[in-house]
Design a protein around this motif. Structure first.
Motif, PDB file in Angstrom:
ATOM      1  N   SER A 176       0.823  -1.208   0.000  1.00  0.00           N
ATOM      2  CA  SER A 176       0.000   0.000   0.000  1.00  0.00           C
ATOM      3  C   SER A 176       0.857   1.258   0.000  1.00  0.00           C
ATOM      4  O   SER A 176       1.843   1.359   0.740  1.00  0.00           O
ATOM      5  N   SER A 177       0.476   2.210  -0.832  1.00  0.00           N
ATOM      6  CA  SER A 177       1.197   3.484  -0.863  1.00  0.00           C
ATOM      7  C   SER A 177       0.914   4.314   0.378  1.00  0.00           C
ATOM      8  O   SER A 177       1.658   5.237   0.703  1.00  0.00           O
ATOM      9  N   PHE A 178      -0.174   3.991   1.103  1.00  0.00           N
ATOM     10  CA  PHE A 178      -0.509   4.737   2.308  1.00  0.00           C
ATOM     11  C   PHE A 178       0.457   4.440   3.460  1.00  0.00           C
ATOM     12  O   PHE A 178       0.610   5.250   4.374  1.00  0.00           O
ATOM     13  N   ALA A 179       1.069   3.258   3.434  1.00  0.00           N
ATOM     14  CA  ALA A 179       1.862   2.805   4.583  1.00  0.00           C
ATOM     15  C   ALA A 179       2.940   3.810   4.967  1.00  0.00           C
ATOM     16  O   ALA A 179       3.141   4.094   6.153  1.00  0.00           O
ATOM     17  N   SER A 180       3.642   4.364   3.996  1.00  0.00           N
ATOM     18  CA  SER A 180       4.743   5.284   4.284  1.00  0.00           C
ATOM     19  C   SER A 180       4.308   6.746   4.284  1.00  0.00           C
ATOM     20  O   SER A 180       5.074   7.610   4.723  1.00  0.00           O
ATOM     21  N   ARG A 181       3.115   7.036   3.824  1.00  0.00           N
ATOM     22  CA  ARG A 181       2.668   8.431   3.698  1.00  0.00           C
ATOM     23  C   ARG A 181       1.756   8.868   4.837  1.00  0.00           C
ATOM     24  O   ARG A 181       1.533  10.070   5.016  1.00  0.00           O
ATOM     25  N   LEU A 182       1.228   7.907   5.578  1.00  0.00           N
ATOM     26  CA  LEU A 182       0.292   8.239   6.656  1.00  0.00           C
ATOM     27  C   LEU A 182       0.739   7.605   7.960  1.00  0.00           C
ATOM     28  O   LEU A 182      -0.046   7.014   8.698  1.00  0.00           O
ATOM     29  N   GLU A 183       2.025   7.730   8.260  1.00  0.00           N
ATOM     30  CA  GLU A 183       2.560   7.247   9.523  1.00  0.00           C
ATOM     31  C   GLU A 183       2.199   8.218  10.644  1.00  0.00           C
ATOM     32  O   GLU A 183       1.851   9.384  10.404  1.00  0.00           O
ATOM     33  N   LEU A 184       2.308   7.742  11.899  1.00  0.00           N
ATOM     34  CA  LEU A 184       2.075   8.617  13.041  1.00  0.00           C
ATOM     35  C   LEU A 184       2.992   9.840  12.982  1.00  0.00           C
ATOM     36  O   LEU A 184       4.177   9.727  12.639  1.00  0.00           O
ATOM     37  N   TYR A 185       2.437  10.987  13.308  1.00  0.00           N
ATOM     38  CA  TYR A 185       3.138  12.273  13.411  1.00  0.00           C
ATOM     39  C   TYR A 185       3.548  12.843  12.060  1.00  0.00           C
ATOM     40  O   TYR A 185       4.206  13.889  12.006  1.00  0.00           O
ATOM     41  N   ALA A 186       3.193  12.180  10.972  1.00  0.00           N
ATOM     42  CA  ALA A 186       3.524  12.701   9.646  1.00  0.00           C
ATOM     43  C   ALA A 186       2.566  13.833   9.275  1.00  0.00           C
ATOM     44  O   ALA A 186       1.392  13.842   9.667  1.00  0.00           O
ATOM     45  N   VAL A 187       3.080  14.774   8.505  1.00  0.00           N
ATOM     46  CA  VAL A 187       2.254  15.821   7.890  1.00  0.00           C
ATOM     47  C   VAL A 187       2.024  15.399   6.445  1.00  0.00           C
ATOM     48  O   VAL A 187       2.981  15.063   5.731  1.00  0.00           O
ATOM     49  N   ALA A 188       0.768  15.389   6.015  1.00  0.00           N
ATOM     50  CA  ALA A 188       0.447  14.898   4.676  1.00  0.00           C
ATOM     51  C   ALA A 188      -0.690  15.706   4.065  1.00  0.00           C
ATOM     52  O   ALA A 188      -1.516  16.289   4.778  1.00  0.00           O
ATOM     53  N   ASP A 189      -0.705  15.735   2.753  1.00  0.00           N
ATOM     54  CA  ASP A 189      -1.847  16.268   2.000  1.00  0.00           C
ATOM     55  C   ASP A 189      -2.684  15.078   1.562  1.00  0.00           C
ATOM     56  O   ASP A 189      -2.166  14.151   0.919  1.00  0.00           O
ATOM     57  N   VAL A 190      -3.963  15.084   1.905  1.00  0.00           N
ATOM     58  CA  VAL A 190      -4.826  13.957   1.585  1.00  0.00           C
ATOM     59  C   VAL A 190      -6.029  14.414   0.770  1.00  0.00           C
ATOM     60  O   VAL A 190      -6.489  15.558   0.885  1.00  0.00           O
ATOM     61  N   LEU A 191      -6.518  13.506  -0.060  1.00  0.00           N
ATOM     62  CA  LEU A 191      -7.775  13.698  -0.776  1.00  0.00           C
ATOM     63  C   LEU A 191      -8.768  12.717  -0.185  1.00  0.00           C
ATOM     64  O   LEU A 191      -8.508  11.508  -0.122  1.00  0.00           O
ATOM     65  N   LEU A 192      -9.897  13.231   0.279  1.00  0.00           N
ATOM     66  CA  LEU A 192     -10.879  12.425   0.986  1.00  0.00           C
ATOM     67  C   LEU A 192     -12.198  12.401   0.237  1.00  0.00           C
ATOM     68  O   LEU A 192     -12.605  13.403  -0.358  1.00  0.00           O
ATOM     69  N   ALA A 193     -12.847  11.257   0.268  1.00  0.00           N
ATOM     70  CA  ALA A 193     -14.196  11.120  -0.286  1.00  0.00           C
ATOM     71  C   ALA A 193     -15.169  10.988   0.876  1.00  0.00           C
ATOM     72  O   ALA A 193     -14.915  10.248   1.838  1.00  0.00           O
ATOM     73  N   ARG A 194     -16.279  11.686   0.793  1.00  0.00           N
ATOM     74  CA  ARG A 194     -17.247  11.657   1.884  1.00  0.00           C
ATOM     75  C   ARG A 194     -17.938  10.295   1.936  1.00  0.00           C
ATOM     76  O   ARG A 194     -18.329   9.733   0.916  1.00  0.00           O
ATOM     77  N   GLY A 195     -18.077   9.784   3.147  1.00  0.00           N
ATOM     78  CA  GLY A 195     -18.741   8.504   3.353  1.00  0.00           C
ATOM     79  C   GLY A 195     -19.920   8.658   4.294  1.00  0.00           C
ATOM     80  O   GLY A 195     -20.184   9.738   4.826  1.00  0.00           O
ATOM     81  N   ARG A 196     -20.622   7.565   4.527  1.00  0.00           N
ATOM     82  CA  ARG A 196     -21.810   7.623   5.382  1.00  0.00           C
ATOM     83  C   ARG A 196     -21.453   7.908   6.836  1.00  0.00           C
ATOM     84  O   ARG A 196     -22.036   8.768   7.479  1.00  0.00           O
ATOM     85  N   SER A 197     -20.495   7.173   7.379  1.00  0.00           N
ATOM     86  CA  SER A 197     -20.089   7.378   8.767  1.00  0.00           C
ATOM     87  C   SER A 197     -18.681   7.954   8.853  1.00  0.00           C
ATOM     88  O   SER A 197     -18.425   8.884   9.618  1.00  0.00           O
TER      89      SER A 197
END
Length: 254
Positions: A46-67
């Protein structure tokens, strides 16, 4: 509302979901809390593994979900890798993230919290192991102030009178009332004796930039006196103990 949106975030906590997903708790750039699912983030490829570690600063694109919203893309901005690799730095970064995890809320904006935390994490990453507790203490006392929980260090929390303080002496403090007490008010409410030096360091860290704190070089005794003050303050005004701060007190790393 748009179905997708971008945000700059700091990752505060990761929680396992299912076989390969993660629920991320993040501090957004506007100071509000974001929670989202990163699908497949625990898979080795997964490309997320190294980009969304604890304490990391990241730019994310989010899709709205139900919950929970769903992370669709992530770009690493600042990795803060040392805060995960070195035990001393990890132990000092954890209380910073835990306070924000517990005290921030979805939709409640406080942009200065993000700027403060980003700067604090960078300063912690530069610090030597023995200086790490000072960076943690500075972040906690500053974050509490930005959350509207700034202690009164010079004026009586009950009557507003200036409180006389003497070098090397002790000061009466009421965590419930909100700070130091004058001699008259100290006899009327429950108060605790706090060393003058501890309060002086709380004030110094609160009023100094992280660059200035690096030059001040507070020793471990001073840093831990501020951390203990922050623990009591958080317990009284936010309603919980920081478990990671208790670990820092007892881990023996310092």
């Amino acid at each position: 509302m748009p179905q997708t949106y971008g945000a700059r975030v700091i990752v505060l906590r990761k929680t396992k979901l299912g076989e390969s997903d993660l629920v991320l708790t993040m501090l957004a750039e506007d100071g509000s809390q974001l929670r989202a699912v990163a699908k497949g983030a625990r898979k080795p490829a997964s490309s997320f593994a190294s980009r969304l570690e604890l304490y990391a600063v990241a730019d994310v694109l989010l899709a709205r979900g139900r919950s929970l919203d769903v992370v669709k893309e992530a770009r690493l901005v600042e990795g803060n890798e040392r805060l995960r690799l070195d035990m001393e730095h990890a132990a000092c970064a954890a209380p910073m993230a835990e306070l924000l995890d517990r005290a921030t809320h979805t939709g409640l904006e406080n942009p200065r919290l993000f700027a403060l935390t980003r700067t604090a994490l960078a300063a912690l990453g530069r610090a030597r192991p023995q200086e790490a507790p000072a960076m943690c203490a500075a972040h906690l006392v500053k974050a509490l102030a930005l959350l509207g929980l700034r202690p009164s260090f010079t004026l009586c929390a009950r009557c507003g009178a200036e409180v006389a303080r003497h070098d090397g002496g002790d000061v009466r403090v009421s965590f419930r009332e909100g700070g130091v007490l004058c001699a008259d008010c100290a006899s009327l409410v429950e108060a605790r004796v706090v060393p003058q030096g501890a309060l002086a360091w709380c004030e110094a860290l609160l009023g100094s930039t992280f660059s200035q704190i690096e030059d001040l070089k507070p020793d471990l005794s001073a840093s831990f006196s501020v951390l203990r003050f922050c623990q009591e303050w958080t317990k009284e005004h936010v309603g919980f103990n920081l478990k990671s701060l208790n670990f820092l007190f007892t881990c023996g790393l310092f």
